[in-house]
Design an enzyme around this catalytic site. Structure first.
Site, PDB file in Angstrom:
ATOM      1  N   ASP A   7       0.869  -1.177   0.000  1.00  0.00           N
ATOM      2  CA  ASP A   7       0.000   0.000   0.000  1.00  0.00           C
ATOM      3  C   ASP A   7       0.910   1.232   0.000  1.00  0.00           C
ATOM      4  O   ASP A   7       2.138   1.118  -0.174  1.00  0.00           O
ATOM      5  CB  ASP A   7      -0.997  -0.026   1.177  1.00  0.00           C
ATOM      6  CG  ASP A   7      -0.331   0.268   2.513  1.00  0.00           C
ATOM      7  OD1 ASP A   7       0.922   0.266   2.607  1.00  0.00           O
ATOM      8  OD2 ASP A   7      -1.074   0.498   3.500  1.00  0.00           O
ATOM      9  N   CYS A  64       3.408  -2.943   4.047  1.00  0.00           N
ATOM     10  CA  CYS A  64       2.588  -1.780   4.404  1.00  0.00           C
ATOM     11  C   CYS A  64       3.380  -1.009   5.460  1.00  0.00           C
ATOM     12  O   CYS A  64       4.586  -1.231   5.628  1.00  0.00           O
ATOM     13  CB  CYS A  64       1.179  -2.170   4.859  1.00  0.00           C
ATOM     14  SG  CYS A  64       1.057  -3.130   6.383  1.00  0.00           S
ATOM     15  N   THR A  66       3.282  -1.005   8.780  1.00  0.00           N
ATOM     16  CA  THR A  66       3.748  -1.867   9.867  1.00  0.00           C
ATOM     17  C   THR A  66       4.001  -3.301   9.438  1.00  0.00           C
ATOM     18  O   THR A  66       4.656  -4.060  10.162  1.00  0.00           O
ATOM     19  CB  THR A  66       2.682  -1.934  10.974  1.00  0.00           C
ATOM     20  OG1 THR A  66       1.475  -2.457  10.380  1.00  0.00           O
ATOM     21  CG2 THR A  66       2.401  -0.567  11.574  1.00  0.00           C
ATOM     22  N   HIS A  97      10.105 -23.681   9.645  1.00  0.00           N
ATOM     23  CA  HIS A  97       9.141 -24.312  10.555  1.00  0.00           C
ATOM     24  C   HIS A  97       7.688 -24.155  10.109  1.00  0.00           C
ATOM     25  O   HIS A  97       6.888 -25.075  10.305  1.00  0.00           O
ATOM     26  CB  HIS A  97       9.278 -23.715  11.966  1.00  0.00           C
ATOM     27  CG  HIS A  97      10.566 -24.065  12.645  1.00  0.00           C
ATOM     28  ND1 HIS A  97      10.766 -23.911  14.002  1.00  0.00           N
ATOM     29  CD2 HIS A  97      11.730 -24.570  12.163  1.00  0.00           C
ATOM     30  CE1 HIS A  97      11.992 -24.304  14.319  1.00  0.00           C
ATOM     31  NE2 HIS A  97      12.592 -24.696  13.210  1.00  0.00           N
ATOM     32  N   HIS A 132       7.616 -30.496  11.618  1.00  0.00           N
ATOM     33  CA  HIS A 132       7.008 -29.203  11.272  1.00  0.00           C
ATOM     34  C   HIS A 132       5.880 -29.379  10.251  1.00  0.00           C
ATOM     35  O   HIS A 132       4.910 -28.630  10.257  1.00  0.00           O
ATOM     36  CB  HIS A 132       8.078 -28.245  10.759  1.00  0.00           C
ATOM     37  CG  HIS A 132       9.159 -28.002  11.764  1.00  0.00           C
ATOM     38  ND1 HIS A 132       8.911 -27.389  12.975  1.00  0.00           N
ATOM     39  CD2 HIS A 132      10.468 -28.342  11.769  1.00  0.00           C
ATOM     40  CE1 HIS A 132      10.040 -27.335  13.672  1.00  0.00           C
ATOM     41  NE2 HIS A 132      10.995 -27.914  12.967  1.00  0.00           N
TER      42      HIS A 132
HETATM   43  C1  RB5 Z   1      -1.471   3.147   6.358  1.00  0.00           C
HETATM   44  O1  RB5 Z   1      -1.468   4.380   6.997  1.00  0.00           O
HETATM   45  C2  RB5 Z   1      -1.193   2.039   7.361  1.00  0.00           C
HETATM   46  O2  RB5 Z   1      -2.274   1.907   8.222  1.00  0.00           O
HETATM   47  C3  RB5 Z   1      -0.910   0.740   6.656  1.00  0.00           C
HETATM   48  O3  RB5 Z   1       0.172   0.905   5.787  1.00  0.00           O
HETATM   49  C4  RB5 Z   1      -0.540  -0.435   7.531  1.00  0.00           C
HETATM   50  O4  RB5 Z   1       0.465  -0.097   8.434  1.00  0.00           O
HETATM   51  C5  RB5 Z   1      -1.658  -1.129   8.161  1.00  0.00           C
HETATM   52  O5  RB5 Z   1      -1.483  -2.106   8.910  1.00  0.00           O
END
Ligand code: RB5
Length: 148
Positions: A7, A64, A66, A97, A132
């Site tokens: 994203d 993304c 996080t 695993h 596993h």
């Molecule tokens: C976008 O702002 C952010 O929420 C997305 O990239 C991601 O981290 C969601 O888990």
């Protein structure tokens, strides 16, 4: 073939990984996003997860902000074992695993140098099988119980 997608939160890390893939002659399909405009991470997680689940692509990488959102979304697709990794040990272990078939990364968490080491470990570690495989089969049994 490797599927890759992100994203807007992973938009700057994706080209870094694509350069690694090209430098290592690894074929890939880029499922977007193709601009830094704000978008919805589940849309791209679904594209990559479906490409892997269908067999079109052997493995996938999703990015993304996080790495969490794309991981949660991709794991809703039957047959997907998406693993968020922020260190090399976890990337090796989730292949050896868990037979993870999608790596997820957080651009806002993991710097590009470490991200490439994680990608390298993920792509170059084989599933250990054995005990596993028994455990991964139990994950599949859970899918078969709860997925349509
Ligand atoms: C976008 O702002 C952010 O929420 C997305 O990239 C991601 O981290 C969601 O888990």
């Amino acid at each position: 073939m490797l599927a890759i997608g992100c994203d807007h939160g992973g938009f700057n890390l994706k080209p870094v990984i694509i350069k690694y893939l090209e430098d290592h002659n690894i074929a890939y399909k880029d499922f977007g996003t193709f601009s830094s405009e704000s978008c919805d991470y589940p849309d791209y997680a679904l594209k990559v997860a479906e490409a892997v689940a269908s067999g079109e692509c052997e493995k996938g990488i999703l990015i993304c902000g996080t790495g969490i959102g794309v991981s949660i979304a991709a794991n809703k697709v039957k047959g997907i074992r998406a693993a968020l990794c922020g260190d090399v040990f976890s990337a090796k272990a989730t292949r050896a695993h868990n037979n993870a078939n999608i790596l997820t990364l957080g651009e806002r968490v993991t710097g590009p140098g470490l991200a490439l080491e994680i990608v390298d470990a993920f792509l170059n570690t084989n599933f250990d099988g054995g005990r596993h495989a028994v455990r991964v089969n139990k994950i599949t049994e859970i899918e078969n119980k709860y997925f349509k």
